[in-house]
Design a protein around this motif. Structure first.
Motif, PDB file in Angstrom:
ATOM      1  N   GLU A  72       0.805  -1.222   0.000  1.00 53.16           N
ATOM      2  CA  GLU A  72       0.000   0.000   0.000  1.00 53.16           C
ATOM      3  C   GLU A  72       0.838   1.273   0.000  1.00 53.16           C
ATOM      4  O   GLU A  72       0.296   2.366  -0.121  1.00 53.16           O
ATOM      5  CB  GLU A  72      -0.925   0.030   1.210  1.00 53.16           C
ATOM      6  CG  GLU A  72      -2.028  -1.009   1.170  1.00 53.16           C
ATOM      7  CD  GLU A  72      -2.987  -0.865   2.335  1.00 53.16           C
ATOM      8  OE1 GLU A  72      -4.136  -0.453   2.093  1.00 53.16           O
ATOM      9  OE2 GLU A  72      -2.587  -1.147   3.477  1.00 53.16           O
ATOM     10  N   ALA A  73       2.157   1.160   0.126  1.00 53.84           N
ATOM     11  CA  ALA A  73       3.017   2.335   0.208  1.00 53.84           C
ATOM     12  C   ALA A  73       2.832   3.226  -1.019  1.00 53.84           C
ATOM     13  O   ALA A  73       2.966   2.758  -2.154  1.00 53.84           O
ATOM     14  CB  ALA A  73       4.474   1.904   0.342  1.00 53.84           C
ATOM     15  N   PRO A  74       2.519   4.498  -0.835  1.00 50.90           N
ATOM     16  CA  PRO A  74       2.201   5.375  -1.969  1.00 50.90           C
ATOM     17  C   PRO A  74       3.298   5.467  -3.025  1.00 50.90           C
ATOM     18  O   PRO A  74       3.005   5.414  -4.222  1.00 50.90           O
ATOM     19  CB  PRO A  74       1.964   6.732  -1.301  1.00 50.90           C
ATOM     20  CG  PRO A  74       1.508   6.395   0.078  1.00 50.90           C
ATOM     21  CD  PRO A  74       2.294   5.177   0.459  1.00 50.90           C
ATOM     22  N   LYS A  75       4.548   5.604  -2.626  1.00 46.64           N
ATOM     23  CA  LYS A  75       5.615   5.758  -3.618  1.00 46.64           C
ATOM     24  C   LYS A  75       5.840   4.468  -4.398  1.00 46.64           C
ATOM     25  O   LYS A  75       6.242   4.509  -5.568  1.00 46.64           O
ATOM     26  CB  LYS A  75       6.902   6.241  -2.951  1.00 46.64           C
ATOM     27  CG  LYS A  75       6.889   7.728  -2.602  1.00 46.64           C
ATOM     28  CD  LYS A  75       8.220   8.194  -2.057  1.00 46.64           C
ATOM     29  CE  LYS A  75       8.290   9.720  -2.013  1.00 46.64           C
ATOM     30  NZ  LYS A  75       7.311  10.349  -1.132  1.00 46.64           N
ATOM     31  N   LEU A  76       5.584   3.340  -3.798  1.00 49.86           N
ATOM     32  CA  LEU A  76       5.669   2.078  -4.529  1.00 49.86           C
ATOM     33  C   LEU A  76       4.557   2.012  -5.569  1.00 49.86           C
ATOM     34  O   LEU A  76       4.774   1.565  -6.698  1.00 49.86           O
ATOM     35  CB  LEU A  76       5.575   0.896  -3.565  1.00 49.86           C
ATOM     36  CG  LEU A  76       5.657  -0.497  -4.205  1.00 49.86           C
ATOM     37  CD1 LEU A  76       6.996  -0.702  -4.903  1.00 49.86           C
ATOM     38  CD2 LEU A  76       5.437  -1.586  -3.141  1.00 49.86           C
ATOM     39  N   ARG A  77       3.375   2.456  -5.198  1.00 48.26           N
ATOM     40  CA  ARG A  77       2.256   2.444  -6.153  1.00 48.26           C
ATOM     41  C   ARG A  77       2.481   3.464  -7.276  1.00 48.26           C
ATOM     42  O   ARG A  77       2.117   3.215  -8.425  1.00 48.26           O
ATOM     43  CB  ARG A  77       0.940   2.706  -5.430  1.00 48.26           C
ATOM     44  CG  ARG A  77       0.529   1.533  -4.546  1.00 48.26           C
ATOM     45  CD  ARG A  77      -0.907   1.648  -4.075  1.00 48.26           C
ATOM     46  NE  ARG A  77      -1.314   0.442  -3.355  1.00 48.26           N
ATOM     47  CZ  ARG A  77      -2.550   0.214  -2.924  1.00 48.26           C
ATOM     48  NH1 ARG A  77      -3.509   1.096  -3.162  1.00 48.26           N
ATOM     49  NH2 ARG A  77      -2.841  -0.900  -2.279  1.00 48.26           N
ATOM     50  N   ILE A  78       3.094   4.583  -6.947  1.00 46.69           N
ATOM     51  CA  ILE A  78       3.427   5.554  -7.989  1.00 46.69           C
ATOM     52  C   ILE A  78       4.385   4.925  -8.996  1.00 46.69           C
ATOM     53  O   ILE A  78       4.232   5.078 -10.218  1.00 46.69           O
ATOM     54  CB  ILE A  78       4.058   6.817  -7.362  1.00 46.69           C
ATOM     55  CG1 ILE A  78       2.999   7.622  -6.601  1.00 46.69           C
ATOM     56  CG2 ILE A  78       4.715   7.694  -8.427  1.00 46.69           C
ATOM     57  CD1 ILE A  78       3.563   8.768  -5.786  1.00 46.69           C
ATOM     58  N   LEU A  79       5.382   4.195  -8.489  1.00 42.54           N
ATOM     59  CA  LEU A  79       6.328   3.517  -9.374  1.00 42.54           C
ATOM     60  C   LEU A  79       5.624   2.438 -10.196  1.00 42.54           C
ATOM     61  O   LEU A  79       5.890   2.277 -11.391  1.00 42.54           O
ATOM     62  CB  LEU A  79       7.468   2.902  -8.565  1.00 42.54           C
ATOM     63  CG  LEU A  79       8.506   2.100  -9.361  1.00 42.54           C
ATOM     64  CD1 LEU A  79       9.101   2.934 -10.488  1.00 42.54           C
ATOM     65  CD2 LEU A  79       9.602   1.582  -8.420  1.00 42.54           C
ATOM     66  N   ALA A  80       4.702   1.717  -9.556  1.00 40.24           N
ATOM     67  CA  ALA A  80       3.932   0.702 -10.293  1.00 40.24           C
ATOM     68  C   ALA A  80       3.186   1.334 -11.451  1.00 40.24           C
ATOM     69  O   ALA A  80       3.157   0.791 -12.569  1.00 40.24           O
ATOM     70  CB  ALA A  80       2.954   0.003  -9.346  1.00 40.24           C
ATOM     71  N   ASP A  81       2.592   2.501 -11.218  1.00 43.42           N
ATOM     72  CA  ASP A  81       1.866   3.187 -12.283  1.00 43.42           C
ATOM     73  C   ASP A  81       2.807   3.635 -13.400  1.00 43.42           C
ATOM     74  O   ASP A  81       2.452   3.601 -14.585  1.00 43.42           O
ATOM     75  CB  ASP A  81       1.118   4.391 -11.723  1.00 43.42           C
ATOM     76  CG  ASP A  81      -0.060   4.006 -10.832  1.00 43.42           C
ATOM     77  OD1 ASP A  81      -0.474   2.826 -10.874  1.00 43.42           O
ATOM     78  OD2 ASP A  81      -0.551   4.876 -10.087  1.00 43.42           O
ATOM     79  N   LYS A  82       4.002   4.078 -13.035  1.00 41.10           N
ATOM     80  CA  LYS A  82       4.977   4.490 -14.055  1.00 41.10           C
ATOM     81  C   LYS A  82       5.371   3.307 -14.934  1.00 41.10           C
ATOM     82  O   LYS A  82       5.452   3.423 -16.164  1.00 41.10           O
ATOM     83  CB  LYS A  82       6.226   5.063 -13.375  1.00 41.10           C
ATOM     84  CG  LYS A  82       6.051   6.430 -12.764  1.00 41.10           C
ATOM     85  CD  LYS A  82       7.353   6.883 -12.127  1.00 41.10           C
ATOM     86  CE  LYS A  82       7.218   8.263 -11.515  1.00 41.10           C
ATOM     87  NZ  LYS A  82       8.491   8.707 -10.882  1.00 41.10           N
ATOM     88  N   ILE A  83       5.616   2.187 -14.300  1.00 39.35           N
ATOM     89  CA  ILE A  83       5.986   0.996 -15.071  1.00 39.35           C
ATOM     90  C   ILE A  83       4.826   0.560 -15.947  1.00 39.35           C
ATOM     91  O   ILE A  83       5.001   0.188 -17.110  1.00 39.35           O
ATOM     92  CB  ILE A  83       6.434  -0.134 -14.116  1.00 39.35           C
ATOM     93  CG1 ILE A  83       7.693   0.289 -13.349  1.00 39.35           C
ATOM     94  CG2 ILE A  83       6.704  -1.425 -14.888  1.00 39.35           C
ATOM     95  CD1 ILE A  83       8.095  -0.666 -12.240  1.00 39.35           C
ATOM     96  N   ALA A  84       3.618   0.632 -15.395  1.00 33.67           N
ATOM     97  CA  ALA A  84       2.431   0.265 -16.167  1.00 33.67           C
ATOM     98  C   ALA A  84       2.264   1.174 -17.382  1.00 33.67           C
ATOM     99  O   ALA A  84       1.829   0.721 -18.447  1.00 33.67           O
ATOM    100  CB  ALA A  84       1.191   0.340 -15.283  1.00 33.67           C
ATOM    101  N   SER A  85       2.630   2.446 -17.247  1.00 32.63           N
ATOM    102  CA  SER A  85       2.499   3.391 -18.355  1.00 32.63           C
ATOM    103  C   SER A  85       3.400   3.025 -19.523  1.00 32.63           C
ATOM    104  O   SER A  85       3.189   3.504 -20.642  1.00 32.63           O
ATOM    105  CB  SER A  85       2.827   4.815 -17.880  1.00 32.63           C
ATOM    106  OG  SER A  85       1.888   5.252 -16.924  1.00 32.63           O
ATOM    107  N   ALA A  86       4.406   2.200 -19.270  1.00 39.11           N
ATOM    108  CA  ALA A  86       5.297   1.744 -20.338  1.00 39.11           C
ATOM    109  C   ALA A  86       4.734   0.527 -21.059  1.00 39.11           C
ATOM    110  O   ALA A  86       5.389  -0.028 -21.941  1.00 39.11           O
ATOM    111  CB  ALA A  86       6.674   1.420 -19.752  1.00 39.11           C
TER     112      ALA A  86
END
Length: 262
Positions: free
Chosen positions: A72-86
Motif C-alpha cells: 500500500e506504500a504510496p511511492k511504490l504504487r506511484i512507481l507501479a503506475d509508471k511501469i504500467a504506463s510503459a
C-alpha cells in the motif's frame, strides 16, 4: 558495531544489523497507506490482495515485491503506475496479509513473523496465475525485503527477468545461482547491502557470461531510497527517478520493449 561480511557468501547477521541499522532500513516510512492518486485498483490474484496497474490485455507483466512497508506504500504504487504506463501489466502483491511493518513495531520481531521463504511460494502462485491469464513474459523487481523473494524466483527461472533494489538478505551464493537476466541497484550509503557487497555481486555476475546483468551504485543515497525518498531531498529524489528510469530501461532491454513513461 562494524558490519562484517563473510567473503564466501556475503552473509551477515541480519538480526544484529536490524538492531543497529533499523532506522536505515525503515527510514522515511509512508505517511499514509495510500495517496489516493494511483491509477490502479486492488484485486485478488492467487488469493492475495494485489495492487494492479496497466493494460489488462498486455502479455508482459512485472511483479513488484515490496519492502517491509508493504503493497500500500504510496511511492511504490506511484512507481507501479509508471511501469504500467510503459505498457506492462504490473502486480504488487500483499505478501504480509494486511500486516506490514509499522514504526512502533520492533523490526527483528516483525521479520521473524514475516520471513521471506513463505512469500517465495506465494510469489510462485502469482506467477502461475499470470501465466494462466495469458501473460507470456514476466519480470519481477524486489525492494529491500522483497529482493530476496525475487532472487529466489530468478534462481528457479520462474521469471524471465529480475531486478534487486537495495537488497536485503540476498547473498553471494544467491547471485551465483541466478539463471535469468538480473539488475542490482544499490545505494552508496547502505549498511545492509553496502557497495562492497554490490561490487562482489557484480564480479560474480561477470563470471557468468550466460546471464545478462546490470549493476549500479547510486551516489549520496541511502538504503531504501527508490521507494522511500523524501520529496524535499533533491539528491535522493533525483537518484530515485534515475533508478526508476534504469529499471524501465532494464525491463525494456530484457523484453525488447520501448517506453516513454518517465
Amino acid at each position: 558495531m562494524v558490519l562484517t561480511i563473510d567473503p564466501k557468501t556475503c552473509s551477515t547477521n541480519y538480526t544484529s544489523i536490524f538492531h543497529m541499522s533499523g532506522p536505515a532500513c525503515c527510514d522515511n516510512p509512508p505517511a499514509a497507506a495510500s495517496s489516493g492518486s494511483e491509477s490502479g485498483e486492488v484485486v485478488q490474484i492467487a488469493s492475495l490482495n494485489s495492487y494492479i496497474s496497466g493494460n489488462n490485455d498486455s502479455k508482459v507483466s512485472v511483479i513488484l515485491a515490496s519492502d517491509v512497508y508493504g503493497y500500500e506504500a504510496p511511492k511504490l504504487r506511484i512507481l507501479a503506475d509508471k511501469i504500467a504506463s510503459a505498457g506492462y501489466y504490473v502486480v504488487v502483491p500483499d505478501f504480509f496479509d494486511g500486516h506490514p511493518f509499522i514504526p512502533k513495531t520492533h523490526l527483528p520481531d516483525w521479520i521473524k513473523i514475516h520471513p521471506t521463504k513463505p512469500a517465495v511460494e506465494l510469489a510462485k502462485r502469482v506467477v502461475q496465475a499470470l501465466k494462466e491469464k495469458g501473460i507470456s513474459k514476466i519480470g519481477a523487481a524486489g525492494f529491500c525485503w522483497g529482493a530476496k523473494v525475487v532472487v529466489e524466483l530468478a534462481k528457479d527461472a520462474d521469471i524471465e527477468a529480475a531486478a534487486l533494489l537495495h537488497p536485503t538478505f540476498v547473498t553471494l551464493d544467491d547471485i551465483k545461482g541466478v539463471k535469468v537476466p538480473v539488475a542490482v541497484l544499490g545505494a552508496e550509503i547502505d549498511r545492509i547491502s553496502p557497495p562492497e557487497v554490490v561490487k562482489q555481486f557484480k564480479a560474480a555476475l561477470q563470471a557468468k557470461p550466460e546471464v545478462d546483468h546490470f549493476v549500479k551504485i547510486y551516489p549520496g543515497v541511502s538504503h531504501g531510497w527508490t521507494v522511500r525518498y523524501r520529496d524535499e531531498d533533491i539528491t535522493s529524489t533525483k537518484y530515485a527517478q534515475e533508478a526508476h528510469q534504469d529499471l524501465l530501461d532494464w525491463f525494456g532491454k530484457c523484453f525488447k520493449t520501448t517506453h516513454s513513461a518517465l
